[in-house]
Write an enzyme that holds these catalytic residues in place. Structure first.
Site, PDB file in Angstrom:
ATOM      1  N   CYS A 337       0.833  -1.196   0.000  1.00  0.00           N
ATOM      2  CA  CYS A 337       0.000   0.000   0.000  1.00  0.00           C
ATOM      3  C   CYS A 337       0.874   1.254   0.000  1.00  0.00           C
ATOM      4  O   CYS A 337       0.815   2.098   0.886  1.00  0.00           O
ATOM      5  CB  CYS A 337      -0.919  -0.016   1.210  1.00  0.00           C
ATOM      6  SG  CYS A 337      -2.199   1.255   1.112  1.00  0.00           S
ATOM      7  N   GLU A 338       1.745   1.324  -0.957  1.00  0.00           N
ATOM      8  CA  GLU A 338       2.573   2.472  -1.296  1.00  0.00           C
ATOM      9  C   GLU A 338       2.837   2.337  -2.801  1.00  0.00           C
ATOM     10  O   GLU A 338       2.568   1.296  -3.401  1.00  0.00           O
ATOM     11  CB  GLU A 338       3.918   2.461  -0.566  1.00  0.00           C
ATOM     12  CG  GLU A 338       3.855   2.399   0.945  1.00  0.00           C
ATOM     13  CD  GLU A 338       3.526   3.732   1.578  1.00  0.00           C
ATOM     14  OE1 GLU A 338       3.559   4.759   0.865  1.00  0.00           O
ATOM     15  OE2 GLU A 338       3.219   3.741   2.785  1.00  0.00           O
TER      16      GLU A 338
END
Length: 417
Positions: A337-338
């Protein structure tokens, strides 16, 4: 699936068979490639008393350290824990150079108690060593030569603004502390960073150390660190190690004649020895077609290989499952989640969900910089040695993620009125 293209075999072992046996994602290392690189260094510096000190931070697995020791390579460490791993692999403390950067004096004391070769990279540390040990502990002194060359600024360590080493402009200050405590200086050291393309940077660094050596009459070695450039893609310029060996050896031999006796010449290669041995195997989860580009999302991310995001490093990607597919253009991304983009607009053979991809040149600073970010497991590691694959690190489990955590018990759940 048996592959016709031998590029996707390691020592004759089918890469897909390795993936099937050990699961994905997976780091796979080729021992023969490491041995080949060691041999290249030795043959290139055949005319001098060479010592190779493997920079363990590049890939610290104990089995890799044992392979280095088996091949007659010593070790360079940047933490006491690395050194302890080296000792578990069979290294004698005297074979381990300890090159810390800004660590506590307690860690320095621990390293000295273990018997490591201490490399001092700051004037405050030099003063502390003098106050604590006097001349009883032989040291090396790390010099910042103010040479700005190499690759990404984040891995360039010899320029004037770098935190590493004692500035060459502080030469008189170094000598004053050494004389004050009658310190035993066994070696002089520089490491100017990675990705030097030719011998010029090493020769300029050599001039700095050879000149500085006149201040110290009892040296045993000169340590040039490392920085050899490896190829990440076809056509990349690489360090001509044979040319480097010839030129640096000639300069070193001339220096030794002037110094009055033969010293040892040390190098501390990390990436050079292990980068090309490593392959990160991943599986394609989703092929996502957007109006602007097509994304390939894999079961890995910056938690397993952070170099492309941290250094903008290039890693060749092979479609192991479909090497002969029609070429298309993809942006390969991870599951974190980046923004964890491995490659942008990269031509690859047709990628389908379930296909196995291999990120090449993943041996150096791949697993050693991996994390459990997003509560993801770190991969297993496999070493192919003498034609057979061996697990050298088990895949992590949920129990590994929870190890060390203490779960508090609260009296009652908060209820919002």
């Amino acid at each position: 699936m048996q592959l016709k293209d031998r590029n996707y075999q390691i020592q004759g072992v089918d890469v897909l068979a390795i993936a099937d046996e050990f699961g994905l994602p997976l780091y796979v290392y080729d021992a023969n490639k490491i041995i080949e690189k060691i041999g290249l260094l030795r043959s290139s510096f055949a005319g001098v008393n060479l010592k190779i000190k493997y920079a363990a931070k590049a890939l610290t697995n104990v089995s890799i350290l044992k392979l280095m020791r088996q091949q007659g390579v010593d070790m360079d460490s940047v933490s006491v824990n690395e050194a302890r791993m080296g000792m578990l692999a069979g290294f004698e403390p005297s074979q381990i150079m300890f090159t810390p950067s800004g660590v506590s004096f307690d860690e320095i004391r621990e390293a000295v108690d273990l018997g490591l070769q201490l490399n001092v990279d700051s004037l405050p540390l030099l003063e502390w060593v003098g106050q604590t040990y006097g001349h009883s502990v032989p040291i090396s002194i790390r010099i910042n030569p103010h040479i700005a060359e190499g690759g990404n600024i984040k891995i360039s360590t010899g320029h004037a603004d770098s935190k590493f080493g004692i500035s060459i402009l502080q030469r008189s200050d170094i000598r004053a502390v050494v004389d004050k405590y009658q310190l035993s200086v066994a070696g002089l050291h520089i490491h100017t960073g990675s990705d030097f393309k030719n011998a010029d940077a090493f020769l300029r660094g050599a001039e700095v150390l050879f000149d500085l050596a006149s201040d110290y009459s009892d040296l045993k070695f000169i340590d040039f660190g490392s920085g050899f450039k490896v190829a990440y893609k076809e056509g990349d310029h690489v360090t001509d190690v044979a040319d480097l060996g010839r030129k640096v050896s000639e300069a070193f031999q001339s220096f030794c004649q002037q110094y009055g006796r033969e010293l040892e010449l040390w190098f501390e290669p990390g990436k050079f020895l292990v980068s090309e041995c490593g392959h990160l195997l991943v599986r394609t989860n989703i092929v996502k077609e957007n109006p602007s580009r097509t994304f390939v999302a894999v079961d890995s991310g910056l938690n397993h290989l952070i170099r492309p995001m941290m250094y903008d490093s290039y890693h060749d990607i092979k479609n192991v499952s479909n090497p002969l597919g029609d070429e298309k253009t993809y942006t390969v991304v991870g599951y974190i989640c980046e923004t964890d983009t491995f490659a942008t607009d990269r031509p690859l053979p047709d990628v389908r969900p379930g296909d196995v991809l291999s990120f090449e040149n993943a041996g150096a600073y791949g697993f050693s910089m991996a994390s459990t970010y997003n509560a993801r497991f770190r991969p297993a590691e496999v070493l192919v040695y003498d034609g057979s694959p061996y697990v050298i690190r088990q895949r992590e489990t949920f129990a590994d993620l929870m190890r060390g955590q203490e779960i508090l018990e609260f009296e009652e759940e908060f209820v919002k009125n």
